[in-house]
Design a protein around this motif. Sequence first.
Motif, PDB file in Angstrom:
ATOM      1  N   PRO A   2       0.830  -1.208   0.000  1.00  0.00           N
ATOM      2  CA  PRO A   2       0.000   0.000   0.000  1.00  0.00           C
ATOM      3  C   PRO A   2       0.864   1.257   0.000  1.00  0.00           C
ATOM      4  N   THR A   3       0.381   2.299  -0.663  1.00  0.00           N
ATOM      5  CA  THR A   3       1.051   3.596  -0.595  1.00  0.00           C
ATOM      6  C   THR A   3       0.593   4.294   0.676  1.00  0.00           C
ATOM      7  N   VAL A   4       1.191   5.396   0.973  1.00  0.00           N
ATOM      8  CA  VAL A   4       0.858   6.145   2.175  1.00  0.00           C
ATOM      9  C   VAL A   4      -0.512   6.801   1.997  1.00  0.00           C
ATOM     10  N   LYS A   5      -1.342   6.700   3.035  1.00  0.00           N
ATOM     11  CA  LYS A   5      -2.649   7.364   3.009  1.00  0.00           C
ATOM     12  C   LYS A   5      -2.447   8.842   3.338  1.00  0.00           C
ATOM     13  N   THR A   6      -3.048   9.708   2.523  1.00  0.00           N
ATOM     14  CA  THR A   6      -2.984  11.144   2.771  1.00  0.00           C
ATOM     15  C   THR A   6      -4.395  11.718   2.793  1.00  0.00           C
ATOM     16  N   ILE A   7      -4.563  12.767   3.559  1.00  0.00           N
ATOM     17  CA  ILE A   7      -5.834  13.484   3.629  1.00  0.00           C
ATOM     18  C   ILE A   7      -5.544  14.969   3.411  1.00  0.00           C
ATOM     19  N   ALA A   8      -6.317  15.598   2.545  1.00  0.00           N
ATOM     20  CA  ALA A   8      -6.214  17.040   2.301  1.00  0.00           C
ATOM     21  C   ALA A   8      -7.545  17.669   2.688  1.00  0.00           C
ATOM     22  N   ILE A   9      -7.487  18.712   3.504  1.00  0.00           N
ATOM     23  CA  ILE A   9      -8.688  19.400   3.990  1.00  0.00           C
ATOM     24  C   ILE A   9      -8.591  20.876   3.634  1.00  0.00           C
ATOM     25  N   GLU A  10      -9.652  21.389   3.032  1.00  0.00           N
ATOM     26  CA  GLU A  10      -9.782  22.819   2.760  1.00  0.00           C
ATOM     27  C   GLU A  10     -10.928  23.332   3.626  1.00  0.00           C
ATOM     28  N   ALA A  11     -10.662  24.332   4.469  1.00  0.00           N
ATOM     29  CA  ALA A  11     -11.681  24.832   5.379  1.00  0.00           C
ATOM     30  C   ALA A  11     -11.573  26.343   5.505  1.00  0.00           C
ATOM     31  N   ILE A  12     -12.622  26.924   6.073  1.00  0.00           N
ATOM     32  CA  ILE A  12     -12.642  28.356   6.370  1.00  0.00           C
ATOM     33  C   ILE A  12     -12.823  28.516   7.870  1.00  0.00           C
ATOM     34  N   LEU A  13     -11.990  29.340   8.476  1.00  0.00           N
ATOM     35  CA  LEU A  13     -12.123  29.659   9.896  1.00  0.00           C
ATOM     36  C   LEU A  13     -12.807  31.016   9.996  1.00  0.00           C
ATOM     37  N   ILE A  14     -13.967  31.023  10.642  1.00  0.00           N
ATOM     38  CA  ILE A  14     -14.696  32.276  10.807  1.00  0.00           C
ATOM     39  C   ILE A  14     -15.055  32.433  12.279  1.00  0.00           C
ATOM     40  N   GLY A  15     -15.420  33.637  12.641  1.00  0.00           N
ATOM     41  CA  GLY A  15     -15.848  33.897  14.004  1.00  0.00           C
ATOM     42  C   GLY A  15     -14.718  34.449  14.861  1.00  0.00           C
ATOM     43  N   PRO A  16     -15.070  34.862  16.063  1.00  0.00           N
ATOM     44  CA  PRO A  16     -14.070  35.500  16.933  1.00  0.00           C
ATOM     45  C   PRO A  16     -12.967  34.556  17.405  1.00  0.00           C
ATOM     46  N   ASP A  17     -13.195  33.247  17.345  1.00  0.00           N
ATOM     47  CA  ASP A  17     -12.178  32.297  17.804  1.00  0.00           C
ATOM     48  C   ASP A  17     -11.291  31.773  16.671  1.00  0.00           C
ATOM     49  N   ARG A  18     -11.366  32.370  15.480  1.00  0.00           N
ATOM     50  CA  ARG A  18     -10.607  31.854  14.337  1.00  0.00           C
ATOM     51  C   ARG A  18      -9.100  31.864  14.573  1.00  0.00           C
TER      52      ARG A  18
END
Length: 167
Positions: A42-58
């Motif tokens: 097996p090759t290496v498992k990778t995960i890519a995440i695209e997200a937006i941080l909003i709000g006062p706690d960003r």
Amino acid sequence: MSPNLPVLVGVVPLFHVQSMTMSQGYRIERIMGSRWSQATQPTVKTIAIEAILIGPDRLLVKKALEAMALTSRALVAAAAPLLAVSGIPVVSGMTISLDMQITDLRITHSTTKREALDVSISLQHVPRSNLSALVGEAADLALAVATAAATAAPPPSPVPRSPGPPL
């Protein structure tokens, strides 16, 4: 309407994930002296995440992600004993992946989104032991079975579709 369930990267909840991609497969090697090829490992498992941080706690969420990405030498030294035992778990509606490590963290702030931060996270599976790899696969399988058992087809739309005007 279902609640907005976050994607958990470690203990950091990401509520506004725009996309999540998981890659895995097998390394293909040519059999020596033959025209045939074979999947060898097996090759290496990778995960890519695209997200937006909003709000006062960003900015607090940004700092928590930076801490998990070990962006400073002091953080690496402090976290080294913990990383020998466990990596970062990623829990979402698509996967439960244990022993992940952040390999790339990109944070973008632009004038078009003054009150938000765009975040791009790349993670790679770095198994600590065979036991943790088996536990992670069992958790991922349990998620798949539970999702298949609990999910029904969405109800049909009450608004009938009709062809629009020709373009």
